[in-house]
Design an enzyme around this catalytic site. Structure first.
Site, mmCIF file in Angstrom:
data_model
loop_
_atom_site.group_PDB
_atom_site.id
_atom_site.type_symbol
_atom_site.label_atom_id
_atom_site.label_comp_id
_atom_site.label_asym_id
_atom_site.label_seq_id
_atom_site.Cartn_x
_atom_site.Cartn_y
_atom_site.Cartn_z
ATOM 1 N N GLU A 127 0.879 -1.345 0.043
ATOM 2 C CA GLU A 127 -0.018 0.052 0.007
ATOM 3 C C GLU A 127 0.966 1.253 0.083
ATOM 4 O OE1 GLU A 127 -3.004 -0.019 -0.501
ATOM 5 O OE2 GLU A 127 -3.845 -2.074 0.326
ATOM 6 N N ARG A 175 -17.921 0.084 5.430
ATOM 7 C CA ARG A 175 -18.881 -0.447 4.535
ATOM 8 C C ARG A 175 -19.487 -1.386 5.467
ATOM 9 N NH1 ARG A 175 -16.151 -5.217 3.556
ATOM 10 N NH2 ARG A 175 -13.912 -4.721 4.138
ATOM 11 N N CYS A 181 -8.224 -1.240 8.514
ATOM 12 C CA CYS A 181 -6.769 -1.189 7.933
ATOM 13 C C CYS A 181 -6.099 0.266 7.634
ATOM 14 C CB CYS A 181 -6.634 -2.062 6.781
ATOM 15 S SG CYS A 181 -6.737 -3.820 7.051
ATOM 16 N N HIS A 203 -1.766 -5.291 2.471
ATOM 17 C CA HIS A 203 -2.593 -6.209 2.531
ATOM 18 C C HIS A 203 -2.554 -7.566 1.759
ATOM 19 C CE1 HIS A 203 -5.947 -2.720 2.950
ATOM 20 N NE2 HIS A 203 -6.264 -4.125 3.828
HETATM 21 N N1 PCA Z 1 -8.657 -6.089 6.799
HETATM 22 C C1 PCA Z 1 -9.374 -5.099 7.177
HETATM 23 C C2 PCA Z 1 -9.348 -4.512 8.510
HETATM 24 C C3 PCA Z 1 -8.859 -5.630 9.432
HETATM 25 C C4 PCA Z 1 -8.224 -6.490 8.171
HETATM 26 O O1 PCA Z 1 -7.674 -7.348 8.342
HETATM 27 C C5 PCA Z 1 -9.470 -3.724 6.061
HETATM 28 O O2 PCA Z 1 -8.741 -4.007 5.125
HETATM 29 O O3 PCA Z 1 -9.762 -2.649 6.462
#
Ligand code: PCA
Length: 211
Positions: free
Chosen positions: A76, A86, A139, A163
């Protein structure tokens, strides 16, 4: 070079979160990596992170989260100052249109050498990509809040976010969704830690030069 590596607890009806499953495999790695599981709540995740950051003073904070539906390790680039949930978080909170930090910058960029990390993963046969949105859920909230916090700390740790896809057993319940095996996710996290510990500069993928 101390790294704090964080993952999240399960959320959104899942019973497992690949981020914590992969991150916890790196606890104590090379005596430089500390790991922490974070609650998937807007309210508490940053406080839990800040407590550990203030105790351990890491040089790098690398947070990891699940992005179900994404096919690759997603490095990211940007954290934005916006909560737009959401679905409710694990405390039932669903902030809509609120800032992560009032009266703070609109966005922060990752301070990690993302292109170099991407190239490292790809060279080792692991699908990896750059991403220009970490979403607007917990996140992104953590990524933005940690980036903001880092500015206020004397050691100014570098902050980044990654991610990762579903595990195969999760994707089996979401037909059509891509997944990545836990062993591959663990290997990806280890390669990223090794690359960060080794240091070095960002590369320019077009010219091959460093900067
Ligand atoms: N993914 C979520 C929040 C916690 C996670 O592991 C996100 O992408 O916001």
């Amino acid at each position: 070079m101390k790294i704090l590596l964080t993952g999240f607890e399960p959320f959104g009806g899942e019973s497992i979160n690949p981020s914590w499953e992969a991150v916890k495999s790196l606890q104590g790695y090379r005596d430089l990596v500390d790991t922490l599981e974070l609650p998937c709540t807007f309210d508490r995740c940053l406080q839990v992170l800040e407590d550990r950051v203030r105790t351990r003073a890491p040089d790098i904070i690398l947070a990891v989260g699940q992005a179900g539906g994404r096919p690759s390790i997603s490095l990211e680039k940007v954290a934005i100052n916006l909560n737009e949930a959401r679905i409710p978080d694990n405390a039932g909170e669903q902030p809509l249109g609120t800032p992560v930090v009032p009266d703070a910058p609109a966005a922060y960029f990752s301070q990690l050498p993302l292109k170099r990390l991407m190239a490292t993963l790809q060279e080792c046969g692991i699908p990896a990509d750059l991403s220009y949105t970490a979403g607007t859920f917990v996140c992104n909230h953590l990524f933005y809040g940690a980036s903001h916090l880092a500015q206020q700390l004397p050691q100014q740790p570098r902050v980044g976010f990654v991610h990762i896809p579903y595990l195969p057993e999760q994707a089996a319940r979401h037909p059509g969704s891509p997944s990545m095996a836990l062993a591959t996710l663990c290997e990806a996290m280890r390669l990223i830690c090794d690359a960060l510990i080794a240091g070095g500069e960002e590369i320019d993928l077009i010219t091959g030069t460093t900067h």
